[in-house]
Design a protein around this motif. Structure first.
Motif, PDB file in Angstrom:
ATOM      1  N   GLY A 141       0.751  -1.220  -0.215  1.00  0.00           N
ATOM      2  CA  GLY A 141       0.005  -0.022   0.031  1.00  0.00           C
ATOM      3  C   GLY A 141       0.657   1.331   0.049  1.00  0.00           C
ATOM      4  O   GLY A 141       0.362   2.420   0.025  1.00  0.00           O
ATOM      5  N   PHE A 154      -4.152  -1.356  -8.220  1.00  0.00           N
ATOM      6  CA  PHE A 154      -4.671  -1.903  -7.160  1.00  0.00           C
ATOM      7  C   PHE A 154      -5.149  -3.394  -7.605  1.00  0.00           C
ATOM      8  O   PHE A 154      -5.159  -3.845  -8.668  1.00  0.00           O
ATOM      9  CB  PHE A 154      -6.200  -1.205  -6.871  1.00  0.00           C
ATOM     10  CG  PHE A 154      -7.166  -1.276  -7.980  1.00  0.00           C
ATOM     11  CD1 PHE A 154      -8.353  -2.135  -7.760  1.00  0.00           C
ATOM     12  CD2 PHE A 154      -7.026  -0.455  -9.087  1.00  0.00           C
ATOM     13  CE1 PHE A 154      -9.269  -2.035  -8.777  1.00  0.00           C
ATOM     14  CE2 PHE A 154      -7.872  -0.497  -9.938  1.00  0.00           C
ATOM     15  CZ  PHE A 154      -9.141  -1.351 -10.102  1.00  0.00           C
ATOM     16  N   GLU A 183      -9.696  -4.103  -3.818  1.00  0.00           N
ATOM     17  CA  GLU A 183      -9.919  -2.941  -2.885  1.00  0.00           C
ATOM     18  C   GLU A 183      -9.408  -1.610  -3.617  1.00  0.00           C
ATOM     19  O   GLU A 183      -8.277  -1.501  -3.940  1.00  0.00           O
ATOM     20  CB  GLU A 183      -9.743  -3.164  -1.575  1.00  0.00           C
ATOM     21  CG  GLU A 183     -10.467  -4.002  -0.666  1.00  0.00           C
ATOM     22  CD  GLU A 183     -10.203  -4.175   0.620  1.00  0.00           C
ATOM     23  OE1 GLU A 183     -10.769  -4.952   1.448  1.00  0.00           O
ATOM     24  OE2 GLU A 183      -9.669  -3.101   1.289  1.00  0.00           O
ATOM     25  N   THR A 214      -9.325   2.399  -2.364  1.00  0.00           N
ATOM     26  CA  THR A 214      -9.680   3.428  -1.244  1.00  0.00           C
ATOM     27  C   THR A 214      -9.613   4.677  -1.659  1.00  0.00           C
ATOM     28  O   THR A 214      -8.586   5.205  -2.643  1.00  0.00           O
ATOM     29  CB  THR A 214      -8.643   3.351  -0.031  1.00  0.00           C
ATOM     30  OG1 THR A 214      -8.559   1.896   0.480  1.00  0.00           O
ATOM     31  CG2 THR A 214      -8.772   4.307   1.107  1.00  0.00           C
ATOM     32  N   ARG A 227      -9.947   8.822  -0.995  1.00  0.00           N
ATOM     33  CA  ARG A 227      -9.653   9.628   0.198  1.00  0.00           C
ATOM     34  C   ARG A 227     -10.441  11.160  -0.250  1.00  0.00           C
ATOM     35  O   ARG A 227     -10.117  11.590  -1.172  1.00  0.00           O
ATOM     36  CB  ARG A 227      -8.214   9.764   0.782  1.00  0.00           C
ATOM     37  CG  ARG A 227      -8.134  10.713   1.974  1.00  0.00           C
ATOM     38  CD  ARG A 227      -6.903  10.901   2.342  1.00  0.00           C
ATOM     39  NE  ARG A 227      -6.273   9.781   2.775  1.00  0.00           N
ATOM     40  CZ  ARG A 227      -4.840   9.420   2.832  1.00  0.00           C
ATOM     41  NH1 ARG A 227      -4.058  10.425   2.726  1.00  0.00           N
ATOM     42  NH2 ARG A 227      -4.477   8.340   3.359  1.00  0.00           N
ATOM     43  N   TYR A 278     -20.344   2.188  -7.750  1.00  0.00           N
ATOM     44  CA  TYR A 278     -20.282   2.000  -6.139  1.00  0.00           C
ATOM     45  C   TYR A 278     -20.837   3.470  -5.852  1.00  0.00           C
ATOM     46  O   TYR A 278     -20.521   4.624  -6.054  1.00  0.00           O
ATOM     47  CB  TYR A 278     -18.981   2.060  -5.804  1.00  0.00           C
ATOM     48  CG  TYR A 278     -18.880   2.282  -4.359  1.00  0.00           C
ATOM     49  CD1 TYR A 278     -17.983   3.468  -3.627  1.00  0.00           C
ATOM     50  CD2 TYR A 278     -19.567   1.387  -3.413  1.00  0.00           C
ATOM     51  CE1 TYR A 278     -17.811   3.465  -2.401  1.00  0.00           C
ATOM     52  CE2 TYR A 278     -19.068   1.653  -2.084  1.00  0.00           C
ATOM     53  CZ  TYR A 278     -18.441   2.729  -1.506  1.00  0.00           C
ATOM     54  OH  TYR A 278     -18.430   2.676  -0.087  1.00  0.00           O
ATOM     55  N   SER A 298     -12.430   8.609   4.439  1.00  0.00           N
ATOM     56  CA  SER A 298     -11.902   7.709   3.343  1.00  0.00           C
ATOM     57  C   SER A 298     -13.125   6.838   3.102  1.00  0.00           C
ATOM     58  O   SER A 298     -13.970   6.134   4.163  1.00  0.00           O
ATOM     59  CB  SER A 298     -10.674   6.825   3.737  1.00  0.00           C
ATOM     60  OG  SER A 298      -9.779   7.517   3.832  1.00  0.00           O
ATOM     61  N   CYS A 342     -14.196   2.828   1.159  1.00  0.00           N
ATOM     62  CA  CYS A 342     -13.368   1.707   0.744  1.00  0.00           C
ATOM     63  C   CYS A 342     -14.346   1.064  -0.212  1.00  0.00           C
ATOM     64  O   CYS A 342     -15.433   0.506   0.520  1.00  0.00           O
ATOM     65  CB  CYS A 342     -13.043   0.813   2.014  1.00  0.00           C
ATOM     66  SG  CYS A 342     -12.093  -0.618   1.451  1.00  0.00           S
ATOM     67  N   TRP A 343     -13.954   0.897  -1.271  1.00  0.00           N
ATOM     68  CA  TRP A 343     -14.722   0.019  -2.449  1.00  0.00           C
ATOM     69  C   TRP A 343     -14.124  -1.400  -2.558  1.00  0.00           C
ATOM     70  O   TRP A 343     -13.186  -1.388  -3.176  1.00  0.00           O
ATOM     71  CB  TRP A 343     -14.665   0.709  -3.969  1.00  0.00           C
ATOM     72  CG  TRP A 343     -15.532   0.123  -4.846  1.00  0.00           C
ATOM     73  CD1 TRP A 343     -16.242  -1.193  -4.734  1.00  0.00           C
ATOM     74  CD2 TRP A 343     -15.861   0.743  -6.329  1.00  0.00           C
ATOM     75  NE1 TRP A 343     -16.840  -1.143  -5.892  1.00  0.00           N
ATOM     76  CE2 TRP A 343     -16.849  -0.220  -6.774  1.00  0.00           C
ATOM     77  CE3 TRP A 343     -15.119   1.822  -6.540  1.00  0.00           C
ATOM     78  CZ2 TRP A 343     -17.076   0.161  -8.015  1.00  0.00           C
ATOM     79  CZ3 TRP A 343     -15.704   1.894  -8.380  1.00  0.00           C
ATOM     80  CH2 TRP A 343     -16.444   1.234  -8.752  1.00  0.00           C
ATOM     81  N   LYS A 344     -14.525  -2.239  -1.637  1.00  0.00           N
ATOM     82  CA  LYS A 344     -14.137  -3.494  -1.389  1.00  0.00           C
ATOM     83  C   LYS A 344     -13.792  -4.267  -2.597  1.00  0.00           C
ATOM     84  O   LYS A 344     -13.013  -5.102  -2.573  1.00  0.00           O
ATOM     85  CB  LYS A 344     -14.944  -4.381  -0.121  1.00  0.00           C
ATOM     86  CG  LYS A 344     -14.549  -3.642   1.154  1.00  0.00           C
ATOM     87  CD  LYS A 344     -15.568  -4.523   2.279  1.00  0.00           C
ATOM     88  CE  LYS A 344     -15.360  -3.645   3.457  1.00  0.00           C
ATOM     89  NZ  LYS A 344     -13.920  -3.566   3.963  1.00  0.00           N
TER      90      LYS A 344
END
Length: 535
Positions: free
Chosen positions: A95, A460, A463, A465, A467, A491, A502, A504-506
């Protein structure tokens, strides 16, 4: 003193009527030139970008500078010359951004922790001038690092530890100087790689190989001379499949159909105009299709999707542009512009729509000596003022008297444009050398730009993220799109998000094949798009 600051000094030779006059923000002195291009990214998580570049003989360093003021974040000696552009990517999947450098005189490839410069891994290779690419070519869910070698091969390193996944010797009588272009050439939803050779026997080839098993997909034999830089790729004819463009030392630009390597067309730049630099694909006239930008020895040309000339610009001083242009809307007029350095030490900006000249920044005159710019600019908002800035390095080489070498890095303002960024050599980690067709609706990933949504990690896997960098009212939606604009996933987030929150689009990447995608955000009647890579 390695660093000197110049506040608001204008070095503009001539001013175009529709362009803002650039000014120097800061300089950083080194003991040799830097070849290729720098890479830009927020590698220390301070919400402002850093700039990473390496140097040639008499210096042999990699430097990470804070882009807002040119102060040194860290430096590392590789031991000798570096000719390949560095890469910023999350190599090990933790990350956090890493810096990859493939050295030339020292046959090793380095991975550094972005924030500290700590060496994460070092792998012996065949030495290279090939800028590394990054992508999940073996479908293991982890990124690999690929680059060409002087021994005629391509090497693939596992990003997590630098171990050699494989080495493929393609032509032992050549070097592979091109950066591997990572794309799906045959429509099977898996990454492939495309390279060309620098032949010692005048046997010039372009190859496509499968990423997972290195099986040759096709080979093209049309070029009649050397190819130094890698392909640009994008769908220039709207058939849903990409095309590839290469510049060649035989004065031609070659455009190939990616699925089978067949020649779509070639374009001759004119006598004594070998194309050493990488070509660029971008929609410079907003007609909905890509044009191809190519630099010959003393000409910059825009070529239409059908292979005809759109415009021609004669580079002053009979100068060359060996690393190609960076492309962005630097003046905010809604059309993409070109910014490039020349062998005579000038940075030149052109209007991409018609090739008209905007301005020239004479860095050699500022330095007071020879200053060959063998280096393509990077473009972004360095200091958080909302406007675009540029960075380039020039210098002088005197081989074998390398003690006479010198160099200077320059950061300068570009104009009141806000996007798109040009962050690294050939634009991105896949080395596509292509600005997406919907660039005009895009927002920068830098938090200082209006829109202010930071997306990570990039590349990615499953997931994403997002922000929030500025308060948002109302419903927020995110769409993942293919590069041709098809919505693949959506989403919907809750409303009324505050700064530094933030999302989080899992499952953002679940079911998507590796490659380039567009992430479009819509909130409070505003929309913007950033480019992301599924690894």
């Amino acid at each position: 003193m390695k660093k000197a600051f110049f506040s608001g000094i204008l070095i503009l030779l001539f001013t175009g009527s529709s362009a803002q006059a650039p000014s120097i923000l800061w300089t950083f002195d080194v003991k040799a030139p830097s070849f290729g291009q720098a890479a830009m990214g927020d590698i220390d998580n301070d919400q402002l970008p850093e700039i990473v570049f390496s140097t040639y003989m008499n210096d042999g360093m990699i430097y990470a500078l804070n882009a807002e003021d040119g102060s040194l974040l860290w430096e590392y000696s590789t031991g000798d010359c570096n000719d390949a552009a560095p890469l910023i990517t999350d190599a090990d999947g933790d990350g956090k951004p890493d810096v990859i450098l493939a050295s030339s005189c020292v046959p090793k490839t380095f991975c550094f922790e972005g924030a500290t410069g700590e060496l994460k891994w070092l792998t012996p290779t065949g030495g290279t001038d090939s800028p590394p690419s990054a992508g999940d070519v073996d479908n293991d869910g982890k990124p690999e690092i690929l680059h060409g070698e002087f021994n005629g091969g391509v090497i693939c390193l596992n990003g997590e530890d630098g171990s050699v996944a494989w080495e493929l010797i393609i032509d032992p009588n050549a070097s592979i100087q091109t950066s591997p272009a990572l794309l799906d050439v045959d429509g099977n939803n898996q990454l492939d790689f495309v390279v060309a050779n620098w032949s010692y026997t005048n046997t010039n080839r372009i190859w496509a190989f499968r990423g997972d098993n290195r099986q040759q997909i096709w080979v093209n034999t049309d070029p009649t001379d050397l190819i130094y830089h890698g392909a640009a790729f994008g769908d220039i004819d709207g058939d849903g499949m990409p095309e590839l463009s290469f510049g060649c030392y035989d004065n031609n630009v070659y455009v190939l159909n990616a699925e089978d390597g067949s020649l779509k067309w070639s374009f001759n730049m004119g006598a004594y105009n070998y194309v050493g630099g990488p070509t660029v694909m971008a929609d410079v006239d907003n007609n909905g299709s890509y044009e191809i930008l190519a630099a010959g020895w003393y000409k910059m040309k825009a070529i239409r999707a059908n292979g005809t000339e759109k415009w021609n610009y004669n580079i002053p001083d009979y100068a060359s542009c060996f690393r190609g242009p960076a492309v962005s809307d630097i003046n905010g007029d809604g059309f993409l512009d070109l910014v490039f350095g020349t062998s005579e030490g000038k940075v030149i900006a052109l209007n991409g729509n018609d090739g008209s000249w905007l301005w020239t920044l004479d860095l050699a005159a500022h330095y007071g000596d020879t200053l060959d710019i063998d280096h393509a600019p990077v473009i972004g908002d360095f200091d958080g003022d909302g406007d675009l800035d540029g960075f380039v390095v020039g210098g002088f080489t005197d081989y074998p008297n390398i003690g006479n070498d010198y160099g200077r890095a320059y950061a300068f303002t570009l104009g009141n444009g806000t996007h798109p960024d040009w962050r690294m050599f050939q634009h991105d980690t896949a080395r596509s050398s292509c600005v997406p067709l919907d660039w005009a609706t895009g927002i920068s990933q830098l938090p200082s730009i209006a829109g202010s949504f930071l997306v990570f990690p990039d590349p990615f896997s499953d997931e994403l993220t997002i922000r929030i960098q500025a308060p948002v009212k109302g419903r927020i939606s995110f769409d993942l799109l293919s590069v041709d604009g098809r919505i693949l996933k959506t989403y919907i987030a809750d409303s009324a998000r505050d700064v530094n929150e933030s999302l989080c689009w899992k499952n953002a990447g679940t079911g998507l094949s590796p490659g380039l995608y567009l992430l479009r955000m819509t909130a409070s009647n505003r929309t913007g798009t950033v480019r992301v890579i599924r690894k």
